[in-house]
Structures are given as structure tokens and as C-alpha cells.
Design a protein around this motif. Sequence first.
Motif, PDB file in Angstrom:
ATOM      1  N   LYS A  22       0.925  -1.154  -0.114  1.00 40.70           N
ATOM      2  CA  LYS A  22       0.329   0.095  -0.094  1.00 40.70           C
ATOM      3  C   LYS A  22       0.812   1.276   0.052  1.00 40.70           C
ATOM      4  O   LYS A  22       0.585   2.277  -0.456  1.00 40.70           O
ATOM      5  N   ILE A  23       1.984   1.219   0.588  1.00 40.18           N
ATOM      6  CA  ILE A  23       2.840   2.450   0.801  1.00 40.18           C
ATOM      7  C   ILE A  23       3.538   2.689  -0.688  1.00 40.18           C
ATOM      8  O   ILE A  23       3.700   3.620  -0.847  1.00 40.18           O
ATOM      9  N   ILE A  24       3.818   1.567  -1.237  1.00 42.22           N
ATOM     10  CA  ILE A  24       4.741   1.459  -2.253  1.00 42.22           C
ATOM     11  C   ILE A  24       3.737   2.042  -3.560  1.00 42.22           C
ATOM     12  O   ILE A  24       4.156   2.886  -4.378  1.00 42.22           O
ATOM     13  N   PHE A  25       2.578   1.201  -3.816  1.00 40.82           N
ATOM     14  CA  PHE A  25       1.879   1.544  -5.103  1.00 40.82           C
ATOM     15  C   PHE A  25       0.784   2.433  -5.053  1.00 40.82           C
ATOM     16  O   PHE A  25       0.091   2.783  -5.980  1.00 40.82           O
ATOM     17  N   VAL A  26       0.366   2.806  -3.688  1.00 34.43           N
ATOM     18  CA  VAL A  26      -0.832   3.922  -3.681  1.00 34.43           C
ATOM     19  C   VAL A  26      -0.302   5.307  -3.465  1.00 34.43           C
ATOM     20  O   VAL A  26       0.457   5.477  -2.522  1.00 34.43           O
ATOM     21  N   LYS A  27      -0.720   6.188  -4.100  1.00 37.34           N
ATOM     22  CA  LYS A  27      -0.316   7.579  -3.914  1.00 37.34           C
ATOM     23  C   LYS A  27      -1.027   7.999  -2.824  1.00 37.34           C
ATOM     24  O   LYS A  27      -1.950   7.799  -2.469  1.00 37.34           O
ATOM     25  N   GLY A  28      -0.148   8.621  -1.938  1.00 36.18           N
ATOM     26  CA  GLY A  28      -0.241   8.809  -0.584  1.00 36.18           C
ATOM     27  C   GLY A  28      -0.509   7.919   0.388  1.00 36.18           C
ATOM     28  O   GLY A  28      -1.216   8.043   1.531  1.00 36.18           O
ATOM     29  N   GLY A  29      -0.286   6.416  -0.028  1.00 36.88           N
ATOM     30  CA  GLY A  29      -0.607   5.448   0.974  1.00 36.88           C
ATOM     31  C   GLY A  29       0.251   5.591   2.179  1.00 36.88           C
ATOM     32  O   GLY A  29       1.313   5.991   2.256  1.00 36.88           O
ATOM     33  N   GLN A  30      -0.292   4.989   3.240  1.00 39.90           N
ATOM     34  CA  GLN A  30       0.584   4.815   4.611  1.00 39.90           C
ATOM     35  C   GLN A  30      -0.133   3.862   5.381  1.00 39.90           C
ATOM     36  O   GLN A  30      -1.105   3.286   5.134  1.00 39.90           O
ATOM     37  N   PHE A  31       0.665   3.414   6.346  1.00 36.94           N
ATOM     38  CA  PHE A  31       0.229   2.391   7.043  1.00 36.94           C
ATOM     39  C   PHE A  31      -0.812   2.878   8.016  1.00 36.94           C
ATOM     40  O   PHE A  31      -0.779   3.975   8.334  1.00 36.94           O
TER      41      PHE A  31
END
Length: 72
Positions: A22-31
Motif C-alpha cells: 500500500k505504501i509503495i503502489f498507492v499515491k499518498g498511501g500510509q500504514f
Amino acid sequence: MLITVLLTVLILVICAMLLGIKIIFVKGGQFPNTHVGGNKALAEKGIHCHTSQDKEAENNKNLFERLEEIKK
């Protein structure tokens, strides 16, 4: 022995990639915020993280402590 080490490193890299997908492939992704202070349901019940509760407890003084402050 070398094959085992390489296989272990490969498995660790795959696991790290899967954990961070989710962090790598989603823009603005965060845990997700898993901290107690970030949980809305617990906040509605009045449950806070231990550091906040500790600070609140320090501010609450009993009668004896208040009298000791007045004497000083």
C-alpha cells in the motif's frame, strides 16, 4: 549453505514488499494508525493511550497533596 542464505534473503524481500504494498503502489498511501490514541471507538469510550492517562493522573492531586502545597 549459500543457497539457504539467498533463499532466506529472497523470502525477506518478498515479505517486506508485501507488507509495504500500500505504501509503495498507492499515491499518498500510509500504514494504518494502530495506536490507541488514533482509534475513534476507544476515544468515544474515554479510553486514551497510557501516556495521556498518566499525565491526567499526575494533574489530579488528593487533598493531602493540596494541603502540603498550601503549607509551603
